[in-house]
Scaffold this motif. Structure first.
Motif, PDB file in Angstrom:
ATOM      1  N   PRO A   1       0.820  -1.219   0.000  1.00 30.53           N
ATOM      2  CA  PRO A   1       0.000   0.000   0.000  1.00 30.53           C
ATOM      3  C   PRO A   1       0.852   1.266   0.000  1.00 30.53           C
ATOM      4  O   PRO A   1       1.844   1.360   0.714  1.00 30.53           O
ATOM      5  N   LEU A   2       0.443   2.224  -0.818  1.00 33.39           N
ATOM      6  CA  LEU A   2       1.082   3.533  -0.871  1.00 33.39           C
ATOM      7  C   LEU A   2       0.045   4.558  -0.411  1.00 33.39           C
ATOM      8  O   LEU A   2      -0.955   4.788  -1.090  1.00 33.39           O
ATOM      9  N   VAL A   3       0.252   5.135   0.768  1.00 35.29           N
ATOM     10  CA  VAL A   3      -0.732   6.035   1.364  1.00 35.29           C
ATOM     11  C   VAL A   3      -0.399   7.476   0.999  1.00 35.29           C
ATOM     12  O   VAL A   3       0.686   7.973   1.319  1.00 35.29           O
ATOM     13  N   LEU A   4      -1.317   8.131   0.315  1.00 34.23           N
ATOM     14  CA  LEU A   4      -1.125   9.542  -0.046  1.00 34.23           C
ATOM     15  C   LEU A   4      -1.465  10.446   1.138  1.00 34.23           C
ATOM     16  O   LEU A   4      -2.375  10.149   1.906  1.00 34.23           O
ATOM     17  N   LYS A   5      -0.738  11.545   1.267  1.00 35.08           N
ATOM     18  CA  LYS A   5      -0.996  12.491   2.352  1.00 35.08           C
ATOM     19  C   LYS A   5      -2.326  13.195   2.157  1.00 35.08           C
ATOM     20  O   LYS A   5      -3.025  13.500   3.122  1.00 35.08           O
ATOM     21  N   LYS A   6      -2.652  13.503   0.907  1.00 35.99           N
ATOM     22  CA  LYS A   6      -3.932  14.132   0.595  1.00 35.99           C
ATOM     23  C   LYS A   6      -4.267  13.868  -0.864  1.00 35.99           C
ATOM     24  O   LYS A   6      -3.411  13.443  -1.649  1.00 35.99           O
ATOM     25  N   GLU A   7      -5.505  14.101  -1.226  1.00 33.93           N
ATOM     26  CA  GLU A   7      -5.979  13.771  -2.572  1.00 33.93           C
ATOM     27  C   GLU A   7      -5.462  14.749  -3.621  1.00 33.93           C
ATOM     28  O   GLU A   7      -5.254  15.935  -3.349  1.00 33.93           O
ATOM     29  N   LEU A   8      -5.251  14.212  -4.822  1.00 41.14           N
ATOM     30  CA  LEU A   8      -4.985  15.028  -6.002  1.00 41.14           C
ATOM     31  C   LEU A   8      -5.409  14.206  -7.213  1.00 41.14           C
ATOM     32  O   LEU A   8      -5.339  12.978  -7.178  1.00 41.14           O
ATOM     33  N   PRO A   9      -5.882  14.861  -8.275  1.00 37.47           N
ATOM     34  CA  PRO A   9      -6.357  14.121  -9.445  1.00 37.47           C
ATOM     35  C   PRO A   9      -5.269  13.224 -10.027  1.00 37.47           C
ATOM     36  O   PRO A   9      -4.124  13.655 -10.202  1.00 37.47           O
ATOM     37  N   GLY A  10      -5.619  11.969 -10.304  1.00 33.95           N
ATOM     38  CA  GLY A  10      -4.662  11.055 -10.913  1.00 33.95           C
ATOM     39  C   GLY A  10      -3.738  10.358  -9.936  1.00 33.95           C
ATOM     40  O   GLY A  10      -3.008   9.444 -10.320  1.00 33.95           O
ATOM     41  N   TYR A  11      -3.729  10.834  -8.663  1.00 39.72           N
ATOM     42  CA  TYR A  11      -2.898  10.232  -7.613  1.00 39.72           C
ATOM     43  C   TYR A  11      -1.405  10.324  -7.987  1.00 39.72           C
ATOM     44  O   TYR A  11      -0.990  11.356  -8.519  1.00 39.72           O
ATOM     45  N   LEU A  12      -0.594   9.303  -7.719  1.00 42.35           N
ATOM     46  CA  LEU A  12       0.845   9.430  -7.939  1.00 42.35           C
ATOM     47  C   LEU A  12       1.342   8.680  -9.174  1.00 42.35           C
ATOM     48  O   LEU A  12       1.890   9.262 -10.099  1.00 42.35           O
ATOM     49  N   SER A  13       1.151   7.379  -9.185  1.00 44.52           N
ATOM     50  CA  SER A  13       1.738   6.562 -10.243  1.00 44.52           C
ATOM     51  C   SER A  13       1.239   6.944 -11.635  1.00 44.52           C
ATOM     52  O   SER A  13       2.030   7.066 -12.575  1.00 44.52           O
ATOM     53  N   ASP A  14      -0.061   7.129 -11.761  1.00 41.53           N
ATOM     54  CA  ASP A  14      -0.599   7.479 -13.077  1.00 41.53           C
ATOM     55  C   ASP A  14      -0.117   8.851 -13.544  1.00 41.53           C
ATOM     56  O   ASP A  14       0.062   9.080 -14.747  1.00 41.53           O
ATOM     57  N   ARG A  15       0.098   9.764 -12.614  1.00 44.35           N
ATOM     58  CA  ARG A  15       0.614  11.091 -12.998  1.00 44.35           C
ATOM     59  C   ARG A  15       2.037  10.972 -13.539  1.00 44.35           C
ATOM     60  O   ARG A  15       2.400  11.655 -14.511  1.00 44.35           O
ATOM     61  N   LEU A  16       2.842  10.123 -12.923  1.00 45.72           N
ATOM     62  CA  LEU A  16       4.204   9.919 -13.405  1.00 45.72           C
ATOM     63  C   LEU A  16       4.196   9.262 -14.788  1.00 45.72           C
ATOM     64  O   LEU A  16       4.969   9.640 -15.680  1.00 45.72           O
ATOM     65  N   GLN A  17       3.309   8.278 -14.959  1.00 40.60           N
ATOM     66  CA  GLN A  17       3.196   7.627 -16.268  1.00 40.60           C
ATOM     67  C   GLN A  17       2.703   8.608 -17.332  1.00 40.60           C
ATOM     68  O   GLN A  17       3.170   8.578 -18.473  1.00 40.60           O
ATOM     69  N   GLU A  18       1.775   9.475 -16.935  1.00 45.97           N
ATOM     70  CA  GLU A  18       1.238  10.455 -17.872  1.00 45.97           C
ATOM     71  C   GLU A  18       2.307  11.455 -18.317  1.00 45.97           C
ATOM     72  O   GLU A  18       2.307  11.914 -19.477  1.00 45.97           O
ATOM     73  N   ALA A  19       3.231  11.785 -17.416  1.00 50.06           N
ATOM     74  CA  ALA A  19       4.310  12.724 -17.766  1.00 50.06           C
ATOM     75  C   ALA A  19       5.183  12.131 -18.883  1.00 50.06           C
ATOM     76  O   ALA A  19       5.563  12.832 -19.832  1.00 50.06           O
ATOM     77  N   ILE A  20       5.504  10.841 -18.771  1.00 46.49           N
ATOM     78  CA  ILE A  20       6.285  10.173 -19.812  1.00 46.49           C
ATOM     79  C   ILE A  20       5.493  10.109 -21.113  1.00 46.49           C
ATOM     80  O   ILE A  20       6.031  10.337 -22.208  1.00 46.49           O
TER      81      ILE A  20
END
Length: 242
Positions: free
Chosen positions: A177-196
């Motif tokens: 589990p990867l616990v985010l501190k607070k919400e943001l659209p796309g969360y973490l992993s998908d945002r990194l993939q989207e940048a590439i």
């Protein structure tokens, strides 16, 4: 508390819902599954049979127990006795708000409700629900029965208590589990993939490379490192002792 989570409801048995069901069954959980398309029951069992040789090897299961899987014909029947509810409806905010609200009205008051959304804000989903403090995002990666990452995202009304319980529960399923501190659209992993993905489209549009070149640029280089360590650890170690 995680030992007490034995009955799981899965709402929606598409690709993601089916993946969750396979992982739940592999860890001895009782699953009540519901899908608006009741014919998905046969598709679900076919997918369980197809993937089980791999699942059995990974999780060291001797056999699949179909007695632990019950396909029901309503959301109410699925969630009324469930300890944990994994919502897997299509990625549509209006639909998810409607379904999660209905789940919250028929589930036990302290049952955790986790949405498999891949980018929607949990605050929007939980806004008009009963006891929104137990509603959060549990975003998995496909195939769910193989990949261990699950992003747990809190909404504005989600309590720390349920975040911790969700993390312990997912950990008990051999997940990371990867616990985010607070919400943001796309969360973490998908945002990194989207940048590439965005940069790749820019390179192609400017005529610098084709899709095959770009895939190889990742697969045969940093992709091999990334399977063992992330970007920050890679740069940290690259400098050597100095």
């Amino acid at each position: 508390m995680t030992k007490e989570i034995q009955k799981i409801a899965v709402i929606g048995t598409g690709v993601i819902g089916t993946g969750w069901i396979i992982r739940f069954l592999a860890h001895g959980k009782k699953v009540l599954a519901y899908d608006i398309d009741l014919s998905n029951k046969d598709k679900l069992k076919k997918e369980i049979n197809r993937t089980w040789p791999c699942v059995k090897k990974i999780f060291k299961k001797k056999k699949k127990n179909y007695k632990n899987l019950i396909f029901v014909d309503s959301i109410e029947k699925a969630v009324s006795e469930a300890d944990f509810i994994q919502e897997c409806a299509p990625e549509n905010i209006k639909l998810k708000k409607k379904i999660v609200k209905k789940i919250s009205e028929h589930a036990k008051v302290n049952s955790i409700i986790s949405s498999s959304s891949s980018g929607l804000l949990p605050s929007e989903i939980q806004n008009k629900c009963f006891n929104p403090s137990r509603i959060l995002i549990g975003h998995p990666f496909n195939p769910v029965y193989l990949l261990p990452l699950v992003e747990i995202v809190p909404g504005k009304k989600t309590s720390e208590k349920y975040m911790k319980l969700a993390k312990k529960f997912y950990s008990s399923l051999s997940m990371d589990p990867l616990v985010l501190k607070k919400e943001l659209p796309g969360y973490l992993s998908d945002r990194l993939q989207e940048a590439i993905w965005r940069e790749s489209l820019h390179i192609i549009n400017e005529g610098f490379a084709n899709t095959d070149n770009l895939d190889k640029a990742i697969v045969n280089g940093p992709g091999l490192r990334w399977s063992l360590m992330g970007t920050f650890l890679t740069f940290h170690l690259a400098g050597g002792k100095g």
